[in-house]
Design an enzyme around this catalytic site. Structure first.
Site: not given
Ligand code: AHR
Length: 526
Positions: A205, A330
Site C-alpha cells: 500500500e 488483501e
C-alpha cells in the site's frame, strides 16, 4: 476436517428452505428461477490454487496466540505453533501465505526477528494498537510454519522504512546456497538449507501506510529495489509491485507503463464494508445486522468484479500475453470493532454473510483466472474475515473457513465458462444478481459447480445445461442457516458447518438444483 460433530444432515437445510421473509405468513417464499449454461466444451484457464491464499500479519492476535503460543505454553503446541490451528490449516490445503504485513511490513526490520529469542529487540507495533512486538515470531518461524502446513511463502519486503541493502540481504538470508556471513547466520539460527521463496513484494500500500507515495515515485523505487534483489539461479521469487485499491486504476496504469522488467505481478486491495457510502468511521457491525446491511454488504462485495475488469483492461493493453499477474493480496469483509476489544486488533465475528461474500468473491476470482493468479484473504486467524478464531486454548472454524474447504476441488482445476441468467435480489435501494455460479473441471475429470443464493428470503431453482459433457451422477455439500448472522461461538463451535446436500439431481442430462435462501452449495458431477 478437525473437531466436527457428526453431520446433522437435514435440520439446517429444512430450516433454511422454510425460512420466510419477515412478516410473511403461512406460504413459503416463492422460488426465483435461474438458468446456467456450463461450457464444458470450451475449457478456459487454470484456476491457480493461489487464489485460495491467505494473509497473516503481525496484527492483534493474528500471529501471537492465533498461530504462535511459544514452546512453553500450556496450549498444546509443536515447537511453539498451536496444534489445533496447524491441523485446521493443513486440512484446508492453504496454498500460499503472505507475511509479515500489511502496514506492518513497511516498518519491519527482519534482523529484529532472527537469532536467539531472548536477544531479539522489543519494538512497538505502531500500526496496530501500539502494543509491544516481541519479535518472537520472525523469518525462521514464519518460513518453518509455511513448510509445516504445506503452503508457499509470500514475503512482503519493507520499502517504506528500509533500504535496498536491507531488503537484498533478507532475500539472500532466505535463499542463498553459498557460504557467506548471512548463510552462516541462518545456519546458526537453525536452518542450513535455503528456503524456497516463490513470492516477494516490494512494499505494501505504497499509496498509504507504505509511504504515502505517488505511483510515479513508487515505480522508480520499484525499479531500483528490484535491481538488487538477487537469488541463486532458479530461486528468484516472482517480484510483486504494490498496486492500487478499490476503484483507483491509476497505479496499474503507471506501473504497467513505466516498469519494463522484474515485475511479475501487481498487488491490489479491496475490502468489503457494509456501509453503502464506504464510511470507514461507521462500517457496520459483524453480527446483529438487518437485511439492509446484508444487501449493502453484498452490493459492495460484488463491486470487485468491475474493479478487476477495469484493471485487467489496462493490463491487457500493455501485456496481451498475460505474463504479469493481478494479485488481490488483501480482500475480505471489514466491520466495526467488537465492543470491549482493542479496536486496533481488528477482531470480528464471522457469519453466514461472510460465507456468502467469500463464495461469491471466489467465483469472481475464478472467472478472471487467466489474470487473477493469486488472492490472499485478510486474514488467516483472529483478524478481519478470519478462517479461524481462538480464545485462549479454544478454537473455532468460521463459516469462511468452511467455504474455503468446500472450494478445495477448484484448486488447480480448469475453468469452464458459464452463462448465467438470474433475476436480481432486491432490498430497498440495493440490487444484486440473486445467484452466483462458477464451474471447473478437475484433473480427475469431475465437473465442480459452485452456486450461491444471495437472496436471504427466497429459494432459487437453478437449471443448468452442460455443453460438451454428460454427467450422470451428482453429489454435494451445502452451508446455510436460518439466520443471516448465524455463526459459531466458542460455546457452540459447530453451529454452522457444511452438510450433505440432496437438492440437486440430473434429469435428462440437465442439472436441477433447489438452492435454499442464503446458501453456498458445491456440487461434484461425474
Ligand atoms: O489487513 C489490514 C490492513 O489493511 C493491512 O495492514 C493494510 O495493508 C490494509 O490497509
Amino acid at each position: 476436517m478437525p473437531n466436527l460433530k457428526p453431520l446433522r444432515l437435514v435440520a439446517p437445510v429444512l430450516a433454511a428452505l422454510l425460512s420466510m421473509p419477515f412478516g410473511a405468513s403461512a406460504q413459503p417464499a416463492r422460488a426465483l428461477s435461474a438458468t446456467v449454461t456450463i461450457r464444458a466444451d470450451r475449457p478456459g484457464a487454470e484456476i491457480n490454487p493461489d487464489i485460495f491464499g491467505q494473509f497473516a500479519e503481525h496484527l492483534g492476535h493474528g500471529i501471537y496466540e492465533g498461530i504462535w503460543v511459544g514452546k512453553d505454553s500450556s496450549i498444546p503446541n509443536t515447537d511453539g505453533y498451536r496444534n489445533d490451528v496447524l491441523a485446521a490449516l493443513k486440512d484446508l490445503h492453504v496454498p500460499v501465505i503472505r507475511w509479515p504485513g500489511g502496514c506492518f511490513a513497511d516498518e519491519y526490520h527482519w534482523r529484529d526477528g532472527v537469532g536467539p529469542a531472548a536477544q531479539r529487540p522489543i519494538t512497538v507495533n505502531t500500526n496496530w494498537g501500539g502494543v509491544p512486538e516481541t519479535n518472537a515470531f520472525g523469518t525462521n518461524e514464519f518460513l518453518d510454519f509455511a513448510e509445516m502446513i504445506g503452503a508457499k511463502a509470500y514475503v512482503n519486503g519493507n520499502l517504506g522504512t528500509g533500504s535496498p541493502e536491507e531488503m537484498a540481504d533478507w532475500l539472500k538470508y532466505m535463499t542463498s546456497d553459498q557460504d557467506t556471513t548471512l548463510t552462516r547466520m541462518r545456519r546458526d539460527n537453525g536452518r542450513d538449507r535455503p528456503w524456497k521463496i516463490p513470492f516477494f513484494a516490494i512494499g505494501n500500500e505504497a499509496w498509504g501506510c507504505g509511504g504515502d507515495m505517488r505511483p510515479e515515485y513508487y515505480a522508480d523505487l520499484f525499479r531500483r529495489y528490484a535491481t538488487f534483489l538477487k537469488a541463486p539461479k532458479g530461486a528468484r521469487p516472482l517480484i510483486i509491485a504494490s498496486g492500487g485499491h478499490d476503484a483507483d486504476t491509476s497505479w496499474t496504469k503507471v506501473l504497467m507503463s513505466t516498469i519494463h522488467q522484474n515485475m511479475g505481478a501487481i498487488s491490489y486491495h479491496y475490502y468489503t464494508l457494509p456501509s453503502p457510502t464506504h464510511d470507514w468511521q461507521a462500517k457496520g457491525p459483524a453480527t446483529g445486522f438487518g437485511e439492509d446491511q446484508w444487501a449493502s454488504t453484498l452490493v459492495n462485495a460484488l463491486k470487485i468484479d468491475d474493479y478487476i475488469k477495469q484493471n485487467i483492461a489496462i493490463m491487457n493493453k500493455y501485456d496481451p500475453q498475460k505474463k504479469i499477474g493481478f494479485f488481490v493480496d488483501e480482500w475480505g469483509t471489514w466491520y466495526d470493532p467488537e465492543p470491549g476489544r482493542n479496536p486496533g486488533f481488528l477482531y470480528q465475528q464471522n457469519t453466514l454473510r461472510d460465507a456468502v461474500v467469500a463464495a461469491a468473491t471466489l467465483n469472481i476470482f475464478e472467472k478472471h483466472a487467466a489474470r487473477v493468479r493469486m488472492a490472499n484473504i485478510a486474514q488467516m486467524v483472529n483478524v478481519l474475515q478470519a478462517m479461524i478464531l481462538t480464545d485462549g486454548p479454544k478454537m473455532l472454524l468460521t463459516p469462511t473457513y468452511h467455504v474455503f474447504h468446500m472450494y478445495i476441488p477448484f484448486q488447480g482445476a480448469t475453468l469452464l465458462p458459464t452463462d448465467l441468467k438470474t433475476p436480481n435480489y432486491k432490498f430497498e435501494k440495493f440490487s444484486v444478481p440473486a445467484v452466483s455460479v462458477s464451474a471447473a473441471r478437475t484433473a480427475g475429470g469431475a465437473i465442480e459447480v459452485s452456486l450461491v443464493n444471495l437472496d436471504p428470503d427466497r429459494p432459487a431453482q437453478v437449471s443448468a445445461t452442460i455443453k460438451g459433457a454428460a454427467p450422470r451422477h451428482v453429489s454435494g455439500t451445502i452451508l446455510t442457516a436460518s439466520a443471516m448472522d448465524a455463526h459459531n461461538t466458542f460455546d457452540d463451535p459447530n453451529a454452522l458447518h457444511p452438510v450433505t446436500f440432496d437438492g440437486a439431481k440430473i434429469v435428462n442430462g440437465r442439472l436441477d438444483v433447489a438452492l435454499p435462501p442464503k446458501s453456498v452449495v458445491v456440487l461434484s458431477l461425474q
